[in-house]
Structures are given as structure tokens and as C-alpha cells.
Design a protein around this motif. Structure first.
Motif, short mmCIF file in Angstrom:
data_model
loop_
_atom_site.label_atom_id
_atom_site.label_comp_id
_atom_site.label_asym_id
_atom_site.label_seq_id
_atom_site.Cartn_x
_atom_site.Cartn_y
_atom_site.Cartn_z
N ILE A 71 29.40 5.47 -24.77
CA ILE A 71 30.39 4.83 -23.91
C ILE A 71 31.56 4.25 -24.70
CG2 ILE A 71 29.23 2.59 -23.81
CD1 ILE A 71 30.90 4.36 -20.82
N ALA A 75 35.40 5.71 -24.33
CA ALA A 75 36.44 4.77 -23.89
C ALA A 75 37.62 4.78 -24.85
CB ALA A 75 35.86 3.37 -23.76
N GLN A 76 37.32 4.83 -26.14
CA GLN A 76 38.40 4.89 -27.14
C GLN A 76 39.18 6.21 -27.02
OE1 GLN A 76 39.55 2.69 -29.41
NE2 GLN A 76 38.12 1.07 -28.86
N ASN A 96 27.62 10.24 -19.10
CA ASN A 96 28.98 9.97 -19.59
C ASN A 96 29.76 11.27 -19.75
OD1 ASN A 96 28.27 7.27 -19.78
ND2 ASN A 96 27.91 7.33 -21.97
N TRP A 139 45.07 9.09 -17.52
CA TRP A 139 44.02 8.09 -17.69
C TRP A 139 44.36 7.10 -18.80
CZ3 TRP A 139 41.28 7.24 -13.74
CH2 TRP A 139 40.92 8.28 -12.88
N LEU A 143 44.61 3.08 -18.22
CA LEU A 143 43.85 2.11 -19.02
C LEU A 143 44.76 1.09 -19.69
CD1 LEU A 143 41.15 4.34 -20.71
CD2 LEU A 143 40.77 2.52 -19.05
#
Length: 160
Positions: A71, A75-76, A96, A139, A143
Motif C-alpha cells: 500500500i 500510494a507513492q 491492491n 490520479w 492526490l
């Protein structure tokens, strides 16, 4: 292309061997991240190893990110706005990987299929697909525009 099997993975000899082969097939430079350099074969020209590099500093300069589907890593990758190829092995990683694919920013390869040819084909498809690039950009912007801590606190307050 940044390749990492996850910070705790000490049995990634095959992962790195195939990653090197894939980067050579694509004619791309590779950065291999592992705290366990004994897993690495001799590195050809264009392939570099580091024990550690902060994803937030390195990923925005990469063409793609190949990892285990953790995760934090994904995310990075989303924040950096680059295509991701995952090799999910267990726990939350298959879920994921599926979620990243649904977002249109990733593909995944099962550990048994993680061979240079398959990895190069999947990466080539990601890198050459305008829709993937657009999804990565979308995305990443979302973010960066969100105030994640504020939003999380708001959600927790609603539950409490």
C-alpha cells in the motif's frame, strides 16, 4: 524504471534478474532498490543499485515503478503520477494490484510469470498507452489537491 520487491524481501534474486532482463529488452535504465545487495547479479551498464532512496524524491523522475503491490509503494507511485507494474505475493497485495488496475494506472504479473519477456511486454504496454498516462496524471493531481490529513480527520470525526 524503478524496481523493488519490497523493503523486507530477502529472497528476490529471480525478481532482480528478470527486472534487469526486462529493462535491457526495453532499452531503459533501471534502478534496483534493496537493502540486501547479495540478491543482485552483476549489474550491466544502465542498471544501478541503491540500498535506499526516498520514493517521493525518486519516483517523479522515473518512467515506471515495478513493485510488490504494498500500500505504501502504490500510494507513492500514484502520487508520482507514473505507471505501475505489480507482482503481488500475498496479504493485501492482490487486492491492491486489482484496485490499481481498475484505476487504469497499472497492470500486474503473478510471481510465477515474472519473467523478463512478460515484464517487458507489460511495461511496454503501460508506457505506450496514452490512456494509462492520462489516468496517472489524473490520479496524481487529485492526490496532490486533496488535503488528506484534514479529510481523514473529518471522516474520523463523523464516525465518532
Amino acid at each position: 524504471i524503478l524496481f523493488t520487491p519490497g523493503s523486507a524481501n530477502q529472497q528476490a534474486d529471480a525478481f532482480f534478474r528478470e527486472a534487469i532482463g526486462a529493462s535491457e529488452q526495453l532499452g531503459r535504465r533501471a534502478l534496483l532498490l534493496t537493502q540486501y545487495p547479495s540478491q543482485l547479479p552483476p549489474l550491466p551498464r544502465g542498471v544501478h543499485h541503491e540500498r535506499y532512496a526516498p520514493f517521493s524524491a525518486v519516483l517523479p523522475r522515473c518512467a515506471a515503478f515495478v513493485h510488490h503491490g504494498g500500500i505504501g509503494s502504490l500510494a507513492q507511485g500514484l502520487a508520482a503520477g507514473i505507471p505501475q507494474l505489480t507482482m503481488p505475493m500475498g496479504f493485501d497485495q492482490p487486492d491492491n494490484a486489482t484496485r490499481l488496475a481498475r484505476l487504469g494506472v497499472s497492470r500486474w504479473v503473478l510471481p510465477g510469470d515474472f519473467k523478463a519477456r512478460n515484464v517487458a511486454t507489460a511495461l511496454g504496454g503501460l508506457l505506450d498507452d496514452r490512456r494509462v498516462n492520462d489516468a496517472c496524471t489524473r490520479w496524481s493531481k487529485q492526490l496532490r489537491s486533496e488535503h488528506a490529513v484534514d479529510r481523514t480527520c473529518d471522516l474520523l470525526e463523523q464516525v465518532a
